[in-house]
Enzyme design. Structure first.
Site, short mmCIF file in Angstrom:
data_model
loop_
_atom_site.label_atom_id
_atom_site.label_comp_id
_atom_site.label_asym_id
_atom_site.label_seq_id
_atom_site.Cartn_x
_atom_site.Cartn_y
_atom_site.Cartn_z
N TYR A 142 1.93 9.44 20.86
CA TYR A 142 1.18 10.51 21.52
C TYR A 142 1.21 10.35 23.04
CZ TYR A 142 -1.09 12.74 17.50
OH TYR A 142 -1.35 13.45 16.37
N LYS A 189 4.99 0.70 9.30
CA LYS A 189 6.35 0.94 8.82
C LYS A 189 7.17 -0.24 9.32
CE LYS A 189 9.47 3.54 6.81
NZ LYS A 189 9.48 3.84 5.35
N ASP A 221 4.60 5.20 3.95
CA ASP A 221 5.04 6.14 2.91
C ASP A 221 4.38 5.82 1.57
OD1 ASP A 221 6.55 3.81 3.06
OD2 ASP A 221 8.46 4.76 2.56
N ASP A 245 -2.96 10.28 12.15
CA ASP A 245 -3.13 11.74 12.23
C ASP A 245 -2.76 12.36 10.88
OD1 ASP A 245 -3.46 14.34 13.37
OD2 ASP A 245 -1.27 14.47 13.50
N ASP A 249 -5.50 13.72 7.58
CA ASP A 249 -5.52 15.09 7.06
C ASP A 249 -5.35 15.06 5.54
OD1 ASP A 249 -5.91 16.45 9.43
OD2 ASP A 249 -4.28 17.88 9.06
C1 IPM Z 1 -6.52 15.56 15.28
C2 IPM Z 1 -5.65 16.73 15.72
C3 IPM Z 1 -5.10 16.41 17.10
C4 IPM Z 1 -4.24 15.18 16.99
C5 IPM Z 1 -4.31 17.56 17.74
C6 IPM Z 1 -5.14 18.83 17.84
C7 IPM Z 1 -3.74 17.18 19.09
O1 IPM Z 1 -4.67 17.00 14.81
O2 IPM Z 1 -7.52 15.27 15.94
O3 IPM Z 1 -6.15 14.94 14.27
O4 IPM Z 1 -3.06 15.27 16.62
O5 IPM Z 1 -4.74 14.08 17.24
MG MG Z 2 -4.76 15.79 13.07
#
Ligand code: IPM
Ligand code: MG
Length: 355
Positions: A142, A189, A221, A245, A249
């Site tokens: 990032y 990884k 993975d 990240d 999710d």
């Molecule tokens: C999160 C989001 C952010 C990230 C984006 C919006 C930049 O997906 O907080 O997980 O990738 O960190």
């Molecule tokens: Mg995210």
């Protein structure tokens, strides 16, 4: 106690869900005799439109001066769909994380008994799931060097980690594991990436300082796979920024709705609390988004920034009560009546008053 909290509503549904968290927090403050001083500040697309910068200096100063930051959501499609946009709301978020030194992103995933049938996974797979990701938030790909070569035909992003960045994140992971079931999984990884080998080597060297913690090392993975097979086999997981990240999710939907999971981003001097979900722009102003992830983020704020555990526990309790009562927004109705965002907030406030 006096609580000074910076309030960053952000974009899309941000203002609506933040309103509910503020109502609930104020009700808690009244009940327990605290004083909350909220200082609103601009961020995201709202800040770009107002002052041309998604994380203005003034907002940074307000966040730094506050004891904690409560954050809604940022991002709008008008920026996503315009590759030539010079400033993006997300840049504000990344700059905010970096400038506030929020290197540890705490993302729990847990299930609610009353919602177990909302999960995309089978009940027996998810029962008892209670895990926490600690995602490194201010390093890796990032923030590494990136660019274009060959007249724009080649692009690169680099993932760089310094040992100290790994140590400070892993330390939080070990400490958290000590307060839970003492199991820590380092996700990397290491069969391919040099930065992952440094992660593994660094965490291995720290094991001797936490003899009670059982550490496992798993490839990202494989973790992606096991997370949907046996999420209840994990306790605390630590990982680098991009893996975190993606996996968080994935983990966030295990409970049945992304609208339920809170998070904290902490550093040595600052802390920010926000729902895991995005700004859900299609629902802006419709008063239908689920405010519970933001309300639960406020619970984390009381607990982690102020050690106000009874206060946090009461918020969790009324959230569970509203779910059990079926007083929920449309993402959670089982054919039942859908409640408005603000009605759910009012319901929680009532439950707090009656408690
Ligand atoms: C999160 C989001 C952010 C990230 C984006 C919006 C930049 O997906 O907080 O997980 O990738 O960190
Ligand atoms: Mg995210």
């Amino acid at each position: 106690m006096n609580l000074n909290i910076a309030l960053l509503a952000g974009d899309g549904i941000g203002p609506e869900i933040i309103d509910q968290a503020v109502k609930v927090s104020n009700a808690i403050a009244e009940k327990f005799g605290h004083d909350i001083n909220w200082t609103p500040a601009l961020t995201g697309a709202a800040a770009i439109d107002a002052v041309g910068d998604p994380y203005p200096d003034e907002t940074h100063a307000i966040c730094e001066a506050a004891d904690a930051v409560l954050f809604g959501a940022i991002g709008l499609p008008r920026f996503d769909n315009d590759p030539s946009a010079k400033v993006r709301p997300e840049q504000g978020l990344l700059r905010m994380r970096k400038k506030l030194g929020l290197y540890a992103n705490v993302r729990p995933t847990f299930t609610f008994p009353s919602l177990i049938d909302k999960s995309p996974l089978k009940q027996e797979r998810i029962e008892g799931t209670d895990l926490v990701f600690l995602r490194e938030l201010t390093g890796g790909i990032y923030f590494g060097e990136r660019g274009r070569l060959n007249n724009g035909n080649t692009a690169f992003d680099t993932c760089t980690y310094h040992r100290e960045e790994i140590i400070r994140l892993a330390k939080k992971g070990f400490e958290l594991a000590m307060t839970r079931s003492k199991r820590l999984c380092c996700v990397d990884k290491a069969n391919v990436l040099e930065s992952s080998r440094l992660w593994r080597e660094t965490v291995q060297a720290m094991e001797k300082d936490y003899p009670e913690v059982e550490v496992s090392y798993e490839l990202v993975d494989a973790v992606a796979m096991r997370l949907v097979q046996w999420p209840n086999s994990y306790d605390v997981l630590i990982t680098e920024n991009l893996f975190g990240d993606i996996l968080t999710d994935e983990a966030s939907v295990i409970s049945g709705s992304m609208g339920l999971m809170p998070s904290a981003s902490v550093g040595n001097d600052n802390a920010l609390y926000e729902p895991i979900h995005g700004s859900y722009p299609q629902a802006t102003g419709l008063n239908l988004a689920n405010p519970l992830a933001t309300v639960l983020s406020a619970a984390m704020l009381f607990e982690m920034s102020f050690s106000l555990h009874e206060e946090g526990a009461l918020i969790r309790k009324v959230v569970e009560q509203s779910l059990a009562d079926g007083f929920v927004t449309e993402d959670l109705t089982n054919g039942g009546e859908a409640q408005k965002t603000s009605a759910v907030g009012d319901y929680l406030v009532d439950l707090i008053k009656k408690a």
